[in-house]
Write a protein that holds these residues in place. Sequence first.
Motif, PDB file in Angstrom:
ATOM      1  N   ILE A  50       6.707  15.978   0.270  1.00 31.55           N
ATOM      2  CA  ILE A  50       5.205  15.638   1.074  1.00 31.55           C
ATOM      3  C   ILE A  50       5.794  14.783   1.781  1.00 31.55           C
ATOM      4  CG2 ILE A  50       4.055  15.190  -1.099  1.00 31.55           C
ATOM      5  CD1 ILE A  50       2.034  16.212   0.324  1.00 31.55           C
ATOM      6  N   ARG A  51       5.081  14.118   3.045  1.00 31.10           N
ATOM      7  CA  ARG A  51       5.310  13.211   3.637  1.00 31.10           C
ATOM      8  C   ARG A  51       3.892  12.754   4.038  1.00 31.10           C
ATOM      9  NH1 ARG A  51       8.744  14.711   7.620  1.00 31.10           N
ATOM     10  NH2 ARG A  51      10.738  14.770   7.036  1.00 31.10           N
ATOM     11  N   ILE A  52       3.806  11.169   4.048  1.00 29.56           N
ATOM     12  CA  ILE A  52       2.786  10.477   4.814  1.00 29.56           C
ATOM     13  C   ILE A  52       3.163   9.576   4.976  1.00 29.56           C
ATOM     14  CG2 ILE A  52       0.456   9.464   3.966  1.00 29.56           C
ATOM     15  CD1 ILE A  52       0.711  10.716   1.392  1.00 29.56           C
ATOM     16  N   SER A  53       2.647   9.690   6.444  1.00 29.74           N
ATOM     17  CA  SER A  53       3.709   8.414   8.008  1.00 29.74           C
ATOM     18  C   SER A  53       2.729   8.247   8.824  1.00 29.74           C
ATOM     19  CB  SER A  53       4.591   9.722   7.856  1.00 29.74           C
ATOM     20  OG  SER A  53       3.957  10.996   8.719  1.00 29.74           O
ATOM     21  N   GLY A  54       2.817   6.968   9.300  1.00 35.90           N
ATOM     22  CA  GLY A  54       2.133   6.883  10.268  1.00 35.90           C
ATOM     23  C   GLY A  54       2.474   5.263  11.179  1.00 35.90           C
ATOM     24  N   ASP A  55       1.522   4.963  11.815  1.00 36.87           N
ATOM     25  CA  ASP A  55       2.157   4.465  13.060  1.00 36.87           C
ATOM     26  C   ASP A  55       3.006   2.650  11.705  1.00 36.87           C
ATOM     27  OD1 ASP A  55       2.800   3.149  15.200  1.00 36.87           O
ATOM     28  OD2 ASP A  55       1.402   1.435  15.410  1.00 36.87           O
ATOM     29  N   VAL A  56       1.739   2.090  10.775  1.00 42.26           N
ATOM     30  CA  VAL A  56       2.322   0.769  10.309  1.00 42.26           C
ATOM     31  C   VAL A  56       1.627   1.254   9.263  1.00 42.26           C
ATOM     32  CG1 VAL A  56       2.319  -1.434   9.804  1.00 42.26           C
ATOM     33  CG2 VAL A  56       3.397  -0.683  11.354  1.00 42.26           C
ATOM     34  N   PHE A  57       1.725   1.175   7.448  1.00 41.90           N
ATOM     35  CA  PHE A  57       0.801   1.068   6.816  1.00 41.90           C
ATOM     36  C   PHE A  57       1.141  -0.142   5.576  1.00 41.90           C
ATOM     37  CE2 PHE A  57       2.796   4.945   6.018  1.00 41.90           C
ATOM     38  CZ  PHE A  57       2.425   5.125   4.411  1.00 41.90           C
ATOM     39  N   PRO A  58       0.466   0.007   5.354  1.00 49.34           N
ATOM     40  CA  PRO A  58       0.696  -1.076   3.964  1.00 49.34           C
ATOM     41  C   PRO A  58       1.771  -0.556   3.101  1.00 49.34           C
ATOM     42  CG  PRO A  58      -1.609  -1.152   3.541  1.00 49.34           C
ATOM     43  CD  PRO A  58      -1.256  -0.189   5.175  1.00 49.34           C
ATOM     44  N   ILE A  59       3.054   0.147   3.220  1.00 43.34           N
ATOM     45  CA  ILE A  59       3.592   0.741   2.406  1.00 43.34           C
ATOM     46  C   ILE A  59       3.395   0.268   0.787  1.00 43.34           C
ATOM     47  CG2 ILE A  59       5.651   0.373   2.991  1.00 43.34           C
ATOM     48  CD1 ILE A  59       4.841   3.693   2.553  1.00 43.34           C
ATOM     49  N   ASP A  60       3.567  -0.880   0.280  1.00 44.76           N
ATOM     50  CA  ASP A  60       3.922  -1.176  -0.587  1.00 44.76           C
ATOM     51  C   ASP A  60       2.363  -1.749  -1.318  1.00 44.76           C
ATOM     52  OD1 ASP A  60       6.358  -1.671  -0.334  1.00 44.76           O
ATOM     53  OD2 ASP A  60       5.875  -4.014   0.807  1.00 44.76           O
ATOM     54  N   ASN A  61       1.360  -1.604  -1.127  1.00 47.90           N
ATOM     55  CA  ASN A  61       0.499  -1.159  -1.447  1.00 47.90           C
ATOM     56  C   ASN A  61      -0.199   0.137  -1.961  1.00 47.90           C
ATOM     57  OD1 ASN A  61      -2.895  -0.801  -1.210  1.00 47.90           O
ATOM     58  ND2 ASN A  61      -2.290  -2.516  -2.507  1.00 47.90           N
ATOM     59  N   PHE A  62       0.292   0.635  -0.485  1.00 51.08           N
ATOM     60  CA  PHE A  62       0.133   2.700  -1.300  1.00 51.08           C
ATOM     61  C   PHE A  62       0.606   2.538  -2.985  1.00 51.08           C
ATOM     62  CE2 PHE A  62       1.837   6.331  -0.252  1.00 51.08           C
ATOM     63  CZ  PHE A  62       0.047   7.113  -0.157  1.00 51.08           C
ATOM     64  N   LEU A  63       2.381   2.388  -2.461  1.00 50.51           N
ATOM     65  CA  LEU A  63       3.044   2.383  -3.937  1.00 50.51           C
ATOM     66  C   LEU A  63       2.448   1.716  -5.197  1.00 50.51           C
ATOM     67  CD1 LEU A  63       6.700   1.692  -2.211  1.00 50.51           C
ATOM     68  CD2 LEU A  63       6.215   3.658  -3.337  1.00 50.51           C
TER      69      LEU A  63
END
Length: 140
Positions: A11-24
């Motif tokens: 499963i891949r969740i993607s976008g232009d830019v998002f706060p990946i560290d916060n998501f983690l």
Amino acid sequence: MKEKYNSSITIRISGDVFPIDNFLEKIDIKPVEIYKKGEPFLRGLIQDIQPFTAWEFTINSSKFKYTDDQIEYLFQKLSPYLDTITDYQKKYNLKCETIICVRYDEYQTSGIHFEPNHIDFLQKIKSSVDIDIYNLCSEK
């Protein structure tokens, strides 16, 4: 000995830019891959720039014998984070993709089964589903 069957579900969740560290921090699942837009990476032998930010979680057949078991495990892991995923989707215009890849060398191609709760989850996260099946069995 050559494997006769292997599969993976991602499963891949993607976008232009998002706060990946916060998501983690919010998704307590260790991803297999993280991509950050603008970072260099190799595409084959060619140096390229990552066009998007993404979080990927993959389960492969080394842990499960059947693809259906991988699918069930994936949804069990992700279901507690449904609200987090949908919140991030809305806030950062994220895209979800589910990719199933099955390779058979000497086995017959079996079916791939989704339970109603799997379909419901995929619908809620607005995920596309891509199923790639490679049947490499030689005819005798």
